[in-house]
Design a protein around this motif. Structure first.
Motif, mmCIF file in Angstrom:
data_model
loop_
_atom_site.group_PDB
_atom_site.id
_atom_site.type_symbol
_atom_site.label_atom_id
_atom_site.label_comp_id
_atom_site.label_asym_id
_atom_site.label_seq_id
_atom_site.Cartn_x
_atom_site.Cartn_y
_atom_site.Cartn_z
ATOM 1 N N LEU A 263 0.814 -1.219 0.000
ATOM 2 C CA LEU A 263 0.000 0.000 0.000
ATOM 3 C C LEU A 263 0.849 1.271 0.000
ATOM 4 N N GLY A 264 2.154 1.120 0.176
ATOM 5 C CA GLY A 264 3.027 2.285 0.175
ATOM 6 C C GLY A 264 3.463 2.734 1.547
ATOM 7 N N GLY A 265 3.233 1.899 2.574
ATOM 8 C CA GLY A 265 3.638 2.262 3.927
ATOM 9 C C GLY A 265 4.899 1.534 4.344
ATOM 10 N N GLN A 266 5.498 1.999 5.421
ATOM 11 C CA GLN A 266 6.633 1.308 6.029
ATOM 12 C C GLN A 266 6.117 0.371 7.103
ATOM 13 N N ALA A 267 6.701 -0.824 7.196
ATOM 14 C CA ALA A 267 6.285 -1.765 8.230
ATOM 15 C C ALA A 267 7.427 -2.714 8.550
ATOM 16 N N LEU A 268 7.461 -3.152 9.803
ATOM 17 C CA LEU A 268 8.414 -4.146 10.272
ATOM 18 C C LEU A 268 7.651 -5.303 10.891
ATOM 19 N N ARG A 269 8.182 -6.513 10.702
ATOM 20 C CA ARG A 269 7.604 -7.678 11.358
ATOM 21 C C ARG A 269 8.196 -7.778 12.761
ATOM 22 N N ARG A 270 7.515 -7.173 13.694
ATOM 23 C CA ARG A 270 7.975 -7.130 15.084
ATOM 24 C C ARG A 270 6.779 -7.200 16.021
ATOM 25 N N SER A 271 7.035 -7.744 17.187
ATOM 26 C CA SER A 271 6.122 -7.589 18.317
ATOM 27 C C SER A 271 6.435 -6.263 18.997
ATOM 28 N N VAL A 272 5.427 -5.662 19.598
ATOM 29 C CA VAL A 272 5.654 -4.418 20.332
ATOM 30 C C VAL A 272 6.606 -4.638 21.496
ATOM 31 N N PHE A 273 6.753 -5.880 21.955
ATOM 32 C CA PHE A 273 7.621 -6.173 23.086
ATOM 33 C C PHE A 273 9.052 -6.502 22.667
ATOM 34 N N GLU A 274 9.338 -6.477 21.373
ATOM 35 C CA GLU A 274 10.693 -6.627 20.872
ATOM 36 C C GLU A 274 11.352 -5.253 20.757
ATOM 37 N N PRO A 275 12.694 -5.219 20.623
ATOM 38 C CA PRO A 275 13.364 -3.937 20.366
ATOM 39 C C PRO A 275 12.836 -3.294 19.085
ATOM 40 N N LEU A 276 12.616 -1.982 19.142
ATOM 41 C CA LEU A 276 12.056 -1.242 18.013
ATOM 42 C C LEU A 276 12.880 0.016 17.743
ATOM 43 N N PRO A 277 12.855 0.491 16.513
ATOM 44 C CA PRO A 277 13.549 1.753 16.227
ATOM 45 C C PRO A 277 12.893 2.922 16.942
ATOM 46 N N GLY A 278 13.698 3.890 17.315
ATOM 47 C CA GLY A 278 13.168 5.136 17.880
ATOM 48 C C GLY A 278 12.576 5.024 19.256
ATOM 49 N N GLU A 279 13.008 4.050 20.048
ATOM 50 C CA GLU A 279 12.409 3.892 21.379
ATOM 51 C C GLU A 279 12.609 5.164 22.202
ATOM 52 N N GLY A 280 11.525 5.610 22.822
ATOM 53 C CA GLY A 280 11.562 6.806 23.638
ATOM 54 C C GLY A 280 11.431 8.099 22.873
ATOM 55 N N ARG A 281 11.173 8.026 21.526
ATOM 56 C CA ARG A 281 11.114 9.244 20.730
ATOM 57 C C ARG A 281 9.859 9.348 19.854
ATOM 58 N N TRP A 282 8.992 8.356 19.865
ATOM 59 C CA TRP A 282 7.782 8.438 19.039
ATOM 60 C C TRP A 282 6.840 9.502 19.587
ATOM 61 N N GLY A 283 6.226 10.256 18.684
ATOM 62 C CA GLY A 283 5.283 11.283 19.102
ATOM 63 C C GLY A 283 3.916 10.723 19.425
ATOM 64 N N THR A 284 3.479 9.722 18.661
ATOM 65 C CA THR A 284 2.148 9.122 18.830
ATOM 66 C C THR A 284 2.248 7.617 18.639
ATOM 67 N N ALA A 285 1.526 6.882 19.456
ATOM 68 C CA ALA A 285 1.344 5.450 19.252
ATOM 69 C C ALA A 285 -0.140 5.182 19.048
ATOM 70 N N LEU A 286 -0.459 4.290 18.112
ATOM 71 C CA LEU A 286 -1.840 3.904 17.837
ATOM 72 C C LEU A 286 -2.077 2.471 18.279
ATOM 73 N N LEU A 287 -3.193 2.263 18.970
ATOM 74 C CA LEU A 287 -3.688 0.922 19.311
ATOM 75 C C LEU A 287 -5.122 0.846 18.799
ATOM 76 N N MET A 288 -5.280 0.483 17.551
ATOM 77 C CA MET A 288 -6.596 0.471 16.919
ATOM 78 C C MET A 288 -7.080 -0.968 16.738
ATOM 79 N N ASP A 289 -8.365 -1.107 16.376
ATOM 80 C CA ASP A 289 -8.911 -2.398 15.933
ATOM 81 C C ASP A 289 -8.736 -3.505 16.961
ATOM 82 N N GLY A 290 -8.916 -3.182 18.236
ATOM 83 C CA GLY A 290 -8.823 -4.204 19.274
ATOM 84 C C GLY A 290 -7.434 -4.474 19.779
ATOM 85 N N ASN A 291 -6.436 -3.712 19.339
ATOM 86 C CA ASN A 291 -5.062 -4.008 19.719
ATOM 87 C C ASN A 291 -4.717 -3.661 21.157
ATOM 88 N N VAL A 292 -5.643 -3.065 21.906
ATOM 89 C CA VAL A 292 -5.438 -2.955 23.355
ATOM 90 C C VAL A 292 -5.361 -4.348 23.974
#
Length: 253
Positions: free
Chosen positions: A101-130
């Motif tokens: 679709l033209g987006g960036q994505a990584l195959r990761r769990s939220v509990f794995e190391p991720l880029p930009g830890e501690g610097r994201w402006g917004t996090a989304l938990l949509m579609d039941g992902n709480v």
């Protein structure tokens, strides 16, 4: 490509989920251990962002991390707006769909190391992902560590007053073809989510199109007068990640 952690493997390897995403439709369900079924809205997830989605995305600040991005409609919409956005999902099929679709994505769990830890402006938990991980407190604590001080979390909640933990599996029509392994999941209404959001400041609560949302702000150690301007990012060509700069956590080529 990284391998999802053991707790995420049942969802990541669920053949009915991958097949539904590739087909663009269900039926698809989460089946509880007692046999009861929770329908999943695959058709909506695989469509383009709708008016409700877009109204939520209007609230996003700075760089955006879509946790459990699925087939990527929100990532694609934000990317089309010129926003710096990254989706993460444990499903290879979801990541592939997002990139198409033209987006960036990584195959990761939220509990794995991720880029930009501690610097994201917004996090989304949509579609039941709480419900990810079946432990709302652990999930909220993890997101607080991913966001910058004072960062924004926008979460979609169940439109009834519910606080449920269950072990579930992904199944297709009639509850058949599910993976044998069960994994923990949670269903939270707004009141339940707010009970667990200790250390967060509630900044909004609203409904739209029959869906319910909450916005929370992580406690800030300092104040910032303005959000940094959105940055356009390129589509990743692999799923290796790094931090390209102190202010723009994106995926590397």
């Amino acid at each position: 490509m990284s391998t999802p952690p053991a707790t995420a493997l049942p969802w990541a390897t669920a053949d009915p989920y991958a097949a539904a995403l590739r087909a663009g439709h269900g039926p698809l369900f989460l089946r509880r251990a007692d046999g009861s079924l929770l329908p999943l809205e695959v058709e909506r997830w695989c469509a383009r962002a709708d008016a409700v989605d877009r109204s939520v995305l209007d609230r996003c600040e700075e760089t955006v991390l879509d946790v459990g991005c699925g087939p990527g409609r929100l990532v694609a919409e934000l990317a089309a707006r010129g926003r710096a956005v990254l989706g993460i999902d444990v499903s290879e099929a979801a990541v592939e769909h997002t990139v198409r679709l033209g987006g960036q994505a990584l195959r990761r769990s939220v509990f794995e190391p991720l880029p930009g830890e501690g610097r994201w402006g917004t996090a989304l938990l949509m579609d039941g992902n709480v419900g990810i991980g079946g432990d709302p407190v652990a999930l909220l604590d993890r997101l607080a560590g991913l966001l910058r001080p004072g960062g924004l979390l926008i979460a979609e909640t169940v439109p009834v007053d519910v606080d449920e933990r269950a072990r579930v599996q992904v199944v297709g029509l009639g509850g058949a073809d599910g993976t044998d392994a069960l994994f923990p999941w949670a269903r939270l209404g707004t009141r339940a989510l707010l009970r667990y959001a200790r250390g967060w400041e509630q900044t909004g609560q609203w409904t739209a199109g029959g869906r319910c949302f909450v916005s929370l702000r992580s406690h800030s150690r300092s104040t910032r007068s303005s959000a940094e301007p959105p940055k356009r990012t390129a589509v990743i060509r692999s799923q290796r990640a790094r931090n390209t700069s102190a202010g723009s956590p994106v995926a590397d080529r």
